[in-house]
Motif scaffolding. Structure first.
Motif, PDB file in Angstrom:
ATOM      1  N   MET A  37      11.508 -13.309  15.217  1.00  0.00           N
ATOM      2  CA  MET A  37      10.583 -12.260  14.763  1.00  0.00           C
ATOM      3  C   MET A  37      11.037 -11.701  13.409  1.00  0.00           C
ATOM      4  SD  MET A  37      10.056 -10.511  18.508  1.00  0.00           S
ATOM      5  CE  MET A  37       9.188  -9.019  18.074  1.00  0.00           C
ATOM      6  N   GLN A  38      12.348 -11.530  13.272  1.00  0.00           N
ATOM      7  CA  GLN A  38      12.879 -11.067  11.983  1.00  0.00           C
ATOM      8  C   GLN A  38      12.481 -12.052  10.880  1.00  0.00           C
ATOM      9  OE1 GLN A  38      17.034  -9.290  10.955  1.00  0.00           O
ATOM     10  NE2 GLN A  38      17.329 -11.479  10.715  1.00  0.00           N
ATOM     11  N   ASP A  39      12.572 -13.326  11.209  1.00  0.00           N
ATOM     12  CA  ASP A  39      12.249 -14.362  10.225  1.00  0.00           C
ATOM     13  C   ASP A  39      10.776 -14.319   9.808  1.00  0.00           C
ATOM     14  OD1 ASP A  39      13.337 -16.541   8.684  1.00  0.00           O
ATOM     15  OD2 ASP A  39      11.991 -17.832   9.848  1.00  0.00           O
ATOM     16  N   VAL A  40       9.906 -13.975  10.763  1.00  0.00           N
ATOM     17  CA  VAL A  40       8.468 -13.837  10.447  1.00  0.00           C
ATOM     18  C   VAL A  40       8.291 -12.826   9.315  1.00  0.00           C
ATOM     19  CG1 VAL A  40       6.279 -12.858  11.319  1.00  0.00           C
ATOM     20  CG2 VAL A  40       7.567 -14.467  12.731  1.00  0.00           C
ATOM     21  N   ALA A  41       9.014 -11.709   9.437  1.00  0.00           N
ATOM     22  CA  ALA A  41       8.871 -10.635   8.445  1.00  0.00           C
ATOM     23  C   ALA A  41       9.549 -10.984   7.119  1.00  0.00           C
ATOM     24  CB  ALA A  41       9.457  -9.345   9.004  1.00  0.00           C
ATOM     25  N   VAL A  42      10.688 -11.648   7.207  1.00  0.00           N
ATOM     26  CA  VAL A  42      11.452 -11.929   5.978  1.00  0.00           C
ATOM     27  C   VAL A  42      10.799 -13.060   5.182  1.00  0.00           C
ATOM     28  CG1 VAL A  42      13.686 -12.671   5.045  1.00  0.00           C
ATOM     29  CG2 VAL A  42      13.612 -11.063   6.962  1.00  0.00           C
ATOM     30  N   SER A  43      10.509 -14.170   5.859  1.00  0.00           N
ATOM     31  CA  SER A  43       9.936 -15.321   5.127  1.00  0.00           C
ATOM     32  C   SER A  43       8.475 -15.064   4.757  1.00  0.00           C
ATOM     33  CB  SER A  43      10.045 -16.593   5.966  1.00  0.00           C
ATOM     34  OG  SER A  43       9.213 -16.472   7.111  1.00  0.00           O
ATOM     35  N   ASN A  44       7.802 -14.304   5.582  1.00  0.00           N
ATOM     36  CA  ASN A  44       6.400 -13.907   5.369  1.00  0.00           C
ATOM     37  C   ASN A  44       5.457 -15.071   5.066  1.00  0.00           C
ATOM     38  OD1 ASN A  44       4.402 -11.987   5.464  1.00  0.00           O
ATOM     39  ND2 ASN A  44       4.439 -11.623   3.267  1.00  0.00           N
ATOM     40  N   GLU A  45       5.602 -16.120   5.834  1.00  0.00           N
ATOM     41  CA  GLU A  45       4.676 -17.255   5.667  1.00  0.00           C
ATOM     42  C   GLU A  45       3.254 -16.884   6.082  1.00  0.00           C
ATOM     43  OE1 GLU A  45       6.423 -20.513   7.779  1.00  0.00           O
ATOM     44  OE2 GLU A  45       8.223 -20.470   6.512  1.00  0.00           O
ATOM     45  N   ASP A  46       3.135 -15.820   6.878  1.00  0.00           N
ATOM     46  CA  ASP A  46       1.799 -15.417   7.352  1.00  0.00           C
ATOM     47  C   ASP A  46       1.118 -14.414   6.422  1.00  0.00           C
ATOM     48  OD1 ASP A  46       1.615 -16.531  10.330  1.00  0.00           O
ATOM     49  OD2 ASP A  46       3.663 -15.868   9.976  1.00  0.00           O
ATOM     50  N   ASN A  47       1.775 -14.119   5.299  1.00  0.00           N
ATOM     51  CA  ASN A  47       1.209 -13.145   4.340  1.00  0.00           C
ATOM     52  C   ASN A  47       0.812 -11.825   4.995  1.00  0.00           C
ATOM     53  OD1 ASN A  47       1.430 -14.594   1.937  1.00  0.00           O
ATOM     54  ND2 ASN A  47      -0.340 -15.847   2.517  1.00  0.00           N
ATOM     55  N   LEU A  48       1.715 -11.273   5.747  1.00  0.00           N
ATOM     56  CA  LEU A  48       1.426 -10.013   6.439  1.00  0.00           C
ATOM     57  C   LEU A  48       1.525  -8.837   5.469  1.00  0.00           C
ATOM     58  CD1 LEU A  48       3.502 -10.596   9.698  1.00  0.00           C
ATOM     59  CD2 LEU A  48       1.011 -10.546   9.529  1.00  0.00           C
ATOM     60  N   PRO A  49       0.782  -7.763   5.750  1.00  0.00           N
ATOM     61  CA  PRO A  49       0.925  -6.555   4.915  1.00  0.00           C
ATOM     62  C   PRO A  49       2.355  -6.009   5.023  1.00  0.00           C
ATOM     63  CG  PRO A  49      -0.962  -6.371   6.424  1.00  0.00           C
ATOM     64  CD  PRO A  49      -0.213  -7.596   6.819  1.00  0.00           C
ATOM     65  N   MET A  50       2.754  -5.255   4.023  1.00  0.00           N
ATOM     66  CA  MET A  50       4.129  -4.725   3.996  1.00  0.00           C
ATOM     67  C   MET A  50       4.422  -3.850   5.217  1.00  0.00           C
ATOM     68  SD  MET A  50       7.034  -4.785   2.642  1.00  0.00           S
ATOM     69  CE  MET A  50       6.822  -5.600   1.064  1.00  0.00           C
ATOM     70  N   TYR A  51       3.426  -3.072   5.650  1.00  0.00           N
ATOM     71  CA  TYR A  51       3.657  -2.221   6.832  1.00  0.00           C
ATOM     72  C   TYR A  51       4.059  -3.083   8.032  1.00  0.00           C
ATOM     73  CZ  TYR A  51       2.988   0.705  10.913  1.00  0.00           C
ATOM     74  OH  TYR A  51       3.210   1.357  12.107  1.00  0.00           O
ATOM     75  N   ASN A  52       3.330  -4.170   8.253  1.00  0.00           N
ATOM     76  CA  ASN A  52       3.619  -5.038   9.404  1.00  0.00           C
ATOM     77  C   ASN A  52       5.012  -5.647   9.305  1.00  0.00           C
ATOM     78  OD1 ASN A  52       0.704  -4.762   9.123  1.00  0.00           O
ATOM     79  ND2 ASN A  52       0.545  -6.217  10.800  1.00  0.00           N
ATOM     80  N   ARG A  53       5.365  -6.067   8.102  1.00  0.00           N
ATOM     81  CA  ARG A  53       6.688  -6.688   7.925  1.00  0.00           C
ATOM     82  C   ARG A  53       7.791  -5.674   8.248  1.00  0.00           C
ATOM     83  NH1 ARG A  53       6.891  -9.339   2.112  1.00  0.00           N
ATOM     84  NH2 ARG A  53       8.771 -10.334   2.954  1.00  0.00           N
ATOM     85  N   CYS A  54       7.640  -4.470   7.718  1.00  0.00           N
ATOM     86  CA  CYS A  54       8.654  -3.433   7.983  1.00  0.00           C
ATOM     87  C   CYS A  54       8.665  -3.048   9.466  1.00  0.00           C
ATOM     88  CB  CYS A  54       8.386  -2.198   7.119  1.00  0.00           C
ATOM     89  SG  CYS A  54       8.686  -2.491   5.368  1.00  0.00           S
ATOM     90  N   ALA A  55       7.473  -2.998  10.059  1.00  0.00           N
ATOM     91  CA  ALA A  55       7.390  -2.621  11.482  1.00  0.00           C
ATOM     92  C   ALA A  55       8.059  -3.677  12.365  1.00  0.00           C
ATOM     93  CB  ALA A  55       5.930  -2.429  11.891  1.00  0.00           C
ATOM     94  N   ILE A  56       7.874  -4.950  12.033  1.00  0.00           N
ATOM     95  CA  ILE A  56       8.524  -6.022  12.816  1.00  0.00           C
ATOM     96  C   ILE A  56      10.045  -5.887  12.690  1.00  0.00           C
ATOM     97  CG2 ILE A  56       8.915  -8.525  12.993  1.00  0.00           C
ATOM     98  CD1 ILE A  56       5.957  -8.883  12.029  1.00  0.00           C
ATOM     99  N   LEU A  57      10.515  -5.646  11.470  1.00  0.00           N
ATOM    100  CA  LEU A  57      11.966  -5.515  11.259  1.00  0.00           C
ATOM    101  C   LEU A  57      12.510  -4.269  11.971  1.00  0.00           C
ATOM    102  CD1 LEU A  57      12.050  -6.635   7.525  1.00  0.00           C
ATOM    103  CD2 LEU A  57      13.020  -7.883   9.466  1.00  0.00           C
ATOM    104  N   ALA A  58      11.710  -3.220  12.001  1.00  0.00           N
ATOM    105  CA  ALA A  58      12.111  -1.999  12.709  1.00  0.00           C
ATOM    106  C   ALA A  58      12.155  -2.251  14.217  1.00  0.00           C
ATOM    107  CB  ALA A  58      11.121  -0.875  12.390  1.00  0.00           C
ATOM    108  N   LEU A  59      11.169  -2.986  14.698  1.00  0.00           N
ATOM    109  CA  LEU A  59      11.106  -3.335  16.124  1.00  0.00           C
ATOM    110  C   LEU A  59      12.335  -4.152  16.524  1.00  0.00           C
ATOM    111  CD1 LEU A  59       9.781  -4.176  18.891  1.00  0.00           C
ATOM    112  CD2 LEU A  59       8.308  -5.701  17.635  1.00  0.00           C
ATOM    113  N   VAL A  60      12.677  -5.122  15.698  1.00  0.00           N
ATOM    114  CA  VAL A  60      13.851  -5.973  15.980  1.00  0.00           C
ATOM    115  C   VAL A  60      15.126  -5.123  15.989  1.00  0.00           C
ATOM    116  CG1 VAL A  60      15.266  -7.885  15.085  1.00  0.00           C
ATOM    117  CG2 VAL A  60      12.767  -8.097  15.134  1.00  0.00           C
TER     118      VAL A  60
END
Length: 366
Positions: A272-295
């Motif tokens: 899940m951390q990798d999803v946010a860091v690599s951002n291959e899914d082009n997620l909004p910044m909020y989602n990326r930070c939220a995933i990293l916060a969740l992890v």
């Protein structure tokens, strides 16, 4: 009641209210087919109410009636929940399966409601209503084993709903999972994702995983992890979705984690951390930070639950680094209404992330 199909919403709500008040007595003495008939009737009227509501929306005079239809729907759902919670466990599990069988899922083989007739909006409303009903019936249900709570014919369609592009539906699915996984009433101790300084203060109740639970995770664990992983990547996730994902991970850890599952959960968190860091899914910044916060919130919880000092140390070090350098990667910041987000994560210090090699070493040496 069927004679009152076309009665005004208030009349129908009144009828359901009477049902609600008599249902507790009825449930105690209910047997077999009678119970299914009651639920079938309630679900049929729920469906009718949704149809009325949507056809009113298309007319110009529907506003007041729509409010009344929502009252009908809420009363029916309350009745379903109340009736369900008064049934003995073996009947409750039948009803859970019965309601799930009525939920339209986007899968050729298990379509129970044809969207071509109802239209997408009606199908979605039905899904929400049925899942809310299901949540009411599952609340407080304590199955003897997790396999009894989540049999494959129930789990698969439920999880398929969790991948729909609709954050409310996904959240309802997670809430249902919480209810069914949480056999020791720990859910209330988690208000949402956060860094818990001392997990022992939560006074978590747990038992050693049974053979049935271990066997369940061997068979179904990967499926659960997959849905959590895919669920975190959905672009329309909001804070409630991330909170629900955090609680799901925490409850799986409490109820189902043996050594093998712990390794899988760590892998899942790092993926899940990798999803946010690599951002291959082009997620909004909020989602990326939220995933990293969740992890971060989850690994902080997990590390304390398994109490491997080197693992705890690594997790604490990353959290401390984030506190100083990147507070937007912590749950407390994401929970704020106006959280300050970075423009990019590309220049982020490596020490702000959990390192797979380091975690692998700490787990291997334990």
């Amino acid at each position: 009641w069927d004679n009152h199909n076309k009665a005004s919403p208030r009349v129908r709500a009144g009828i359901v209210q009477v049902l609600l008040e008599t249902v507790a007595i009825a449930a105690k003495g209910s047997v077999g087919p009678t119970v299914l008939e009651v639920f079938n009737t309630l679900l049929k009227h729920l469906r009718l109410s949704v149809d009325f509501e949507l056809s009113n929306k298309r007319s110009t005079t529907g506003t007041l009636t729509n409010h009344d239809e929502k009252v009908v729907q809420d009363t029916i759902i309350k009745t379903i929940g109340f009736f369900g919670s008064n049934l003995p466990d073996y009947q409750r599990s039948e009803i859970i399966m019965f309601i799930m069988g009525k939920v339209p899922v986007y899968d050729g083989t298990s379509h129970t409601l044809d969207t071509s007739q109802s239209g997408e909006q009606a199908t979605r409303r039905i899904q929400v209503m049925l899942l809310r009903s299901l949540f009411m019936v599952t609340s407080g249900y304590k199955a003897k084993s997790i396999a009894a709570a989540l049999p494959a014919p129930f789990l698969e369609p439920l999880l398929s709903v969790s991948l729909m592009e609709d954050s409310e539906l996904r959240q309802l699915v997670l809430q249902i999972l919480h209810s069914l996984i949480d056999r020791h009433d720990n859910k209330a101790k988690f208000k949402g994702m956060r860094i818990i300084p001392d997990v022992s203060t939560l006074k978590i109740k747990r038992e050693k995983s049974s053979k049935q639970d271990i066997s369940f995770m061997k068979k179904q664990g990967q499926q659960l992890y997959r849905y959590i992983y895919l669920g975190c990547k959905e672009e329309d996730n909001d804070l409630k979705n991330f909170d629900s994902l955090f609680i799901a991970l925490a409850l799986i850890t409490i109820e189902l984690a043996n050594d093998e599952v712990i390794i899988d959960l760590v892998r899942l968190a790092l993926a899940m951390q990798d999803v946010a860091v690599s951002n291959e899914d082009n997620l909004p910044m909020y989602n990326r930070c939220a995933i990293l916060a969740l992890v971060a919130g989850y690994l902080n919880f997990l590390s304390q639950m398994i109490a491997i000092p080197a693992f705890c140390q690594h997790v604490n070090k990353v959290i401390e680094m984030r506190n100083n350098e990147a507070p937007y990667l912590l749950p407390e910041n994401i929970s704020k209404e106006k959280s300050v987000l970075p423009k990019s994560l590309e220049s982020q210090e490596k020490s702000c992330f959990f390192l797979q090699t380091e975690i692998a070493d700490t787990l291997a040496s334990s």
